[in-house]
Design a protein around this motif. Structure first.
Motif, PDB file in Angstrom:
ATOM      1  N   VAL A  27       0.845  -1.191   0.000  1.00 51.34           N
ATOM      2  CA  VAL A  27       0.000   0.000   0.000  1.00 51.34           C
ATOM      3  C   VAL A  27       0.883   1.244   0.000  1.00 51.34           C
ATOM      4  CG1 VAL A  27      -1.679   1.319   1.349  1.00 51.34           C
ATOM      5  CG2 VAL A  27      -1.893  -1.170   1.181  1.00 51.34           C
ATOM      6  N   THR A  28       0.637   2.125  -0.964  1.00 53.09           N
ATOM      7  CA  THR A  28       1.444   3.340  -1.076  1.00 53.09           C
ATOM      8  C   THR A  28       0.620   4.619  -1.028  1.00 53.09           C
ATOM      9  OG1 THR A  28       1.350   3.185  -3.483  1.00 53.09           O
ATOM     10  CG2 THR A  28       3.275   2.195  -2.388  1.00 53.09           C
ATOM     11  N   ASN A  29      -0.703   4.500  -1.149  1.00 56.71           N
ATOM     12  CA  ASN A  29      -1.570   5.679  -1.118  1.00 56.71           C
ATOM     13  C   ASN A  29      -2.843   5.367  -0.352  1.00 56.71           C
ATOM     14  OD1 ASN A  29      -0.038   5.857  -3.844  1.00 56.71           O
ATOM     15  ND2 ASN A  29      -0.744   7.940  -3.460  1.00 56.71           N
ATOM     16  N   PHE A  30      -3.253   6.340   0.478  1.00 56.40           N
ATOM     17  CA  PHE A  30      -4.522   6.247   1.193  1.00 56.40           C
ATOM     18  C   PHE A  30      -4.993   7.658   1.473  1.00 56.40           C
ATOM     19  CE2 PHE A  30      -7.749   4.513   3.818  1.00 56.40           C
ATOM     20  CZ  PHE A  30      -7.921   5.415   4.853  1.00 56.40           C
ATOM     21  N   TYR A  31      -6.186   7.985   1.012  1.00 55.78           N
ATOM     22  CA  TYR A  31      -6.766   9.309   1.270  1.00 55.78           C
ATOM     23  C   TYR A  31      -8.264   9.187   1.430  1.00 55.78           C
ATOM     24  CZ  TYR A  31      -2.995  12.644   0.930  1.00 55.78           C
ATOM     25  OH  TYR A  31      -1.886  13.395   1.206  1.00 55.78           O
ATOM     26  N   ASP A  56      -9.128  15.876  13.626  1.00 52.60           N
ATOM     27  CA  ASP A  56      -8.031  15.480  14.501  1.00 52.60           C
ATOM     28  C   ASP A  56      -7.740  13.996  14.390  1.00 52.60           C
ATOM     29  OD1 ASP A  56      -7.779  18.041  15.387  1.00 52.60           O
ATOM     30  OD2 ASP A  56      -8.855  17.733  17.259  1.00 52.60           O
ATOM     31  N   GLY A  57      -6.478  13.650  14.181  1.00 54.48           N
ATOM     32  CA  GLY A  57      -6.063  12.262  14.098  1.00 54.48           C
ATOM     33  C   GLY A  57      -6.199  11.654  12.719  1.00 54.48           C
ATOM     34  N   PHE A  58      -6.557  12.451  11.701  1.00 57.42           N
ATOM     35  CA  PHE A  58      -6.712  11.903  10.353  1.00 57.42           C
ATOM     36  C   PHE A  58      -5.378  11.357   9.853  1.00 57.42           C
ATOM     37  CE2 PHE A  58      -5.071  16.057   9.404  1.00 57.42           C
ATOM     38  CZ  PHE A  58      -4.400  15.921   8.195  1.00 57.42           C
ATOM     39  N   ALA A  59      -5.439  10.423   8.911  1.00 56.53           N
ATOM     40  CA  ALA A  59      -4.225   9.817   8.365  1.00 56.53           C
ATOM     41  C   ALA A  59      -4.278   9.820   6.847  1.00 56.53           C
ATOM     42  CB  ALA A  59      -4.083   8.385   8.867  1.00 56.53           C
ATOM     43  N   THR A  60      -3.138  10.024   6.237  1.00 59.12           N
ATOM     44  CA  THR A  60      -2.997   9.931   4.788  1.00 59.12           C
ATOM     45  C   THR A  60      -1.683   9.218   4.485  1.00 59.12           C
ATOM     46  OG1 THR A  60      -1.823  12.035   4.594  1.00 59.12           O
ATOM     47  CG2 THR A  60      -4.227  12.101   4.423  1.00 59.12           C
ATOM     48  N   LEU A  61      -1.567   8.761   3.276  1.00 63.86           N
ATOM     49  CA  LEU A  61      -0.329   8.112   2.849  1.00 63.86           C
ATOM     50  C   LEU A  61      -0.148   8.378   1.368  1.00 63.86           C
ATOM     51  CD1 LEU A  61       2.038   6.147   3.471  1.00 63.86           C
ATOM     52  CD2 LEU A  61       0.500   4.278   2.837  1.00 63.86           C
ATOM     53  N   TRP A  72     -12.560  12.525 -10.522  1.00 61.63           N
ATOM     54  CA  TRP A  72     -11.422  12.194  -9.671  1.00 61.63           C
ATOM     55  C   TRP A  72     -10.270  11.642 -10.504  1.00 61.63           C
ATOM     56  CZ3 TRP A  72     -11.566  13.163  -4.443  1.00 61.63           C
ATOM     57  CH2 TRP A  72     -12.815  13.497  -3.910  1.00 61.63           C
ATOM     58  N   THR A  73      -9.064  12.190 -10.269  1.00 63.18           N
ATOM     59  CA  THR A  73      -7.856  11.761 -10.955  1.00 63.18           C
ATOM     60  C   THR A  73      -6.942  11.067  -9.960  1.00 63.18           C
ATOM     61  OG1 THR A  73      -8.035  13.579 -12.537  1.00 63.18           O
ATOM     62  CG2 THR A  73      -5.869  12.543 -12.308  1.00 63.18           C
ATOM     63  N   PHE A  74      -6.407   9.933 -10.359  1.00 67.02           N
ATOM     64  CA  PHE A  74      -5.526   9.133  -9.518  1.00 67.02           C
ATOM     65  C   PHE A  74      -4.088   9.635  -9.653  1.00 67.02           C
ATOM     66  CE2 PHE A  74      -9.249   6.702 -10.432  1.00 67.02           C
ATOM     67  CZ  PHE A  74      -9.536   6.049  -9.257  1.00 67.02           C
ATOM     68  N   PRO A  75      -3.334   9.678  -8.536  1.00 64.75           N
ATOM     69  CA  PRO A  75      -1.963  10.182  -8.595  1.00 64.75           C
ATOM     70  C   PRO A  75      -0.968   9.188  -9.201  1.00 64.75           C
ATOM     71  CG  PRO A  75      -2.484   9.516  -6.367  1.00 64.75           C
ATOM     72  CD  PRO A  75      -3.752   9.383  -7.170  1.00 64.75           C
ATOM     73  N   PHE A 170     -20.157  12.714   7.187  1.00 63.39           N
ATOM     74  CA  PHE A 170     -21.448  12.070   6.970  1.00 63.39           C
ATOM     75  C   PHE A 170     -21.402  11.297   5.651  1.00 63.39           C
ATOM     76  CE2 PHE A 170     -23.458  15.573   9.632  1.00 63.39           C
ATOM     77  CZ  PHE A 170     -23.697  14.752  10.706  1.00 63.39           C
ATOM     78  N   THR A 171     -20.931  11.963   4.617  1.00 62.89           N
ATOM     79  CA  THR A 171     -20.740  11.339   3.307  1.00 62.89           C
ATOM     80  C   THR A 171     -19.263  11.455   2.981  1.00 62.89           C
ATOM     81  OG1 THR A 171     -22.978  11.880   2.585  1.00 62.89           O
ATOM     82  CG2 THR A 171     -21.345  11.475   0.861  1.00 62.89           C
ATOM     83  N   TRP A 172     -18.635  10.299   2.684  1.00 66.65           N
ATOM     84  CA  TRP A 172     -17.194  10.325   2.455  1.00 66.65           C
ATOM     85  C   TRP A 172     -16.799   9.398   1.322  1.00 66.65           C
ATOM     86  CZ3 TRP A 172     -19.221   8.091   6.909  1.00 66.65           C
ATOM     87  CH2 TRP A 172     -19.022   6.731   7.075  1.00 66.65           C
ATOM     88  N   PHE A 173     -15.565   9.631   0.836  1.00 66.76           N
ATOM     89  CA  PHE A 173     -14.999   8.901  -0.286  1.00 66.76           C
ATOM     90  C   PHE A 173     -13.595   8.462   0.107  1.00 66.76           C
ATOM     91  CE2 PHE A 173     -17.550  12.566  -1.514  1.00 66.76           C
ATOM     92  CZ  PHE A 173     -18.629  11.928  -2.114  1.00 66.76           C
ATOM     93  N   THR A 174     -13.292   7.184  -0.074  1.00 73.12           N
ATOM     94  CA  THR A 174     -11.999   6.633   0.317  1.00 73.12           C
ATOM     95  C   THR A 174     -11.296   6.077  -0.914  1.00 73.12           C
ATOM     96  OG1 THR A 174     -12.858   6.028   2.504  1.00 73.12           O
ATOM     97  CG2 THR A 174     -10.844   4.919   1.791  1.00 73.12           C
ATOM     98  N   PHE A 175     -10.012   6.369  -1.027  1.00 72.34           N
ATOM     99  CA  PHE A 175      -9.184   5.869  -2.121  1.00 72.34           C
ATOM    100  C   PHE A 175      -7.965   5.188  -1.527  1.00 72.34           C
ATOM    101  CE2 PHE A 175     -11.536   9.549  -3.548  1.00 72.34           C
ATOM    102  CZ  PHE A 175     -12.074   9.120  -4.762  1.00 72.34           C
ATOM    103  N   LEU A 176      -7.784   3.912  -1.819  1.00 72.98           N
ATOM    104  CA  LEU A 176      -6.693   3.117  -1.266  1.00 72.98           C
ATOM    105  C   LEU A 176      -6.006   2.394  -2.401  1.00 72.98           C
ATOM    106  CD1 LEU A 176      -5.218   1.772   1.175  1.00 72.98           C
ATOM    107  CD2 LEU A 176      -7.056   0.082   1.171  1.00 72.98           C
ATOM    108  N   ARG A 177      -4.732   2.693  -2.595  1.00 68.89           N
ATOM    109  CA  ARG A 177      -3.949   1.991  -3.629  1.00 68.89           C
ATOM    110  C   ARG A 177      -3.437   0.695  -3.003  1.00 68.89           C
ATOM    111  NH1 ARG A 177       1.087   1.074  -5.580  1.00 68.89           N
ATOM    112  NH2 ARG A 177       1.346   1.084  -7.845  1.00 68.89           N
ATOM    113  N   LEU A 178      -3.887  -0.438  -3.531  1.00 67.64           N
ATOM    114  CA  LEU A 178      -3.544  -1.744  -2.986  1.00 67.64           C
ATOM    115  C   LEU A 178      -2.181  -2.242  -3.445  1.00 67.64           C
ATOM    116  CD1 LEU A 178      -7.017  -3.447  -3.440  1.00 67.64           C
ATOM    117  CD2 LEU A 178      -6.040  -2.535  -1.321  1.00 67.64           C
ATOM    118  N   GLY A 179      -1.783  -1.893  -4.653  1.00 67.23           N
ATOM    119  CA  GLY A 179      -0.504  -2.353  -5.173  1.00 67.23           C
ATOM    120  C   GLY A 179      -0.394  -2.089  -6.661  1.00 67.23           C
ATOM    121  N   ASP A 180       0.688  -2.581  -7.227  1.00 72.04           N
ATOM    122  CA  ASP A 180       0.951  -2.386  -8.635  1.00 72.04           C
ATOM    123  C   ASP A 180      -0.018  -3.166  -9.518  1.00 72.04           C
ATOM    124  OD1 ASP A 180       3.044  -0.776  -7.928  1.00 72.04           O
ATOM    125  OD2 ASP A 180       4.586  -2.304  -8.251  1.00 72.04           O
ATOM    126  N   THR A 181      -0.187  -2.666 -10.729  1.00 78.39           N
ATOM    127  CA  THR A 181      -1.017  -3.352 -11.718  1.00 78.39           C
ATOM    128  C   THR A 181      -0.301  -4.603 -12.187  1.00 78.39           C
ATOM    129  OG1 THR A 181      -2.014  -1.290 -12.437  1.00 78.39           O
ATOM    130  CG2 THR A 181      -2.054  -3.109 -13.997  1.00 78.39           C
TER     131      THR A 181
END
Length: 181
Positions: A27-31, A56-61, A72-75, A170-181
């Motif tokens: 995992v290299t990205n999480f927002y 408070d306490g939010f995390a990103t990667l 939405w554009t992926f990095p 209340f309404t949220w969107f999560t993006f998690l990069r699991l690994g390489d293609t």
């Protein structure tokens, strides 16, 4: 020396942990993002009042997603887990609400990738609420062409609200990069 002859994790029987992520480079990205105010009547795409979560306490990667006019554009390329949670409440007598993820691999034609429906019926004097969850594993092979969007539709009439708030999600969107293609 078994450890020097192996590639990957050393088995537990030989003093290793045998732990691996199972994904090349891990995992290299999480927002996470959220809507900052209510949305009434629906939108395709959901394009206004979006912010990266900063409670408070939010995390990103890694690098952040970018969003422009609800697209939405992926990095980076890779296998991405896209999740959306819509908290919906009534502002009248509605029945069915639709929350969805749409994806494109050509930066033009969007297809429905994941769909969640909510059913709400107002009681005599109390407003009611429900939520819809959607998720999709998306193989982003090209960051210029592979994009996604979220949509909210009130199927019955225009009295349901997709809830938003800038102080908590209340309404949220999560993006998690699991690994390489």
């Amino acid at each position: 020396d078994v450890a020097n002859m192996l590639t990957g994790a050393t088995p537990v029987a030989n003093g290793g942990t045998a732990l691996t992520s199972g994904f090349l480079n891990g995992v290299t990205n999480f927002y996470q993002w959220r809507m900052t105010s209510d949305l009434t009547d629906g939108a395709d795409p959901i394009s206004a009042n979006l912010e990266a979560i900063d409670t408070d306490g939010f995390a990103t990667l890694g690098s952040a997603m970018t969003v422009s006019s609800g697209i939405w554009t992926f990095p980076s390329t890779g296998m991405w887990w896209i999740r959306g949670h819509g908290n919906i409440y009534l502002n009248g007598n509605s029945r069915h609400q639709h929350f969805a993820i749409h994806t494109t691999t050509d930066n033009s034609s969007y297809s429905l990738a994941a769909s969640g429906y909510s059913f709400i019926q107002q009681t005599e004097s109390n407003a009611t609420q429900n939520s819809a969850e959607v998720d999709f594993i998306f193989d982003v092979t090209n960051t210029t062409n592979c994009k996604c969007k979220f949509a909210f539709e009130n199927v019955t009439n225009s009295s349901a609200v997709l809830a938003g708030d800038t102080n908590h999600s209340f309404t949220w969107f999560t993006f998690l990069r699991l690994g390489d293609t």
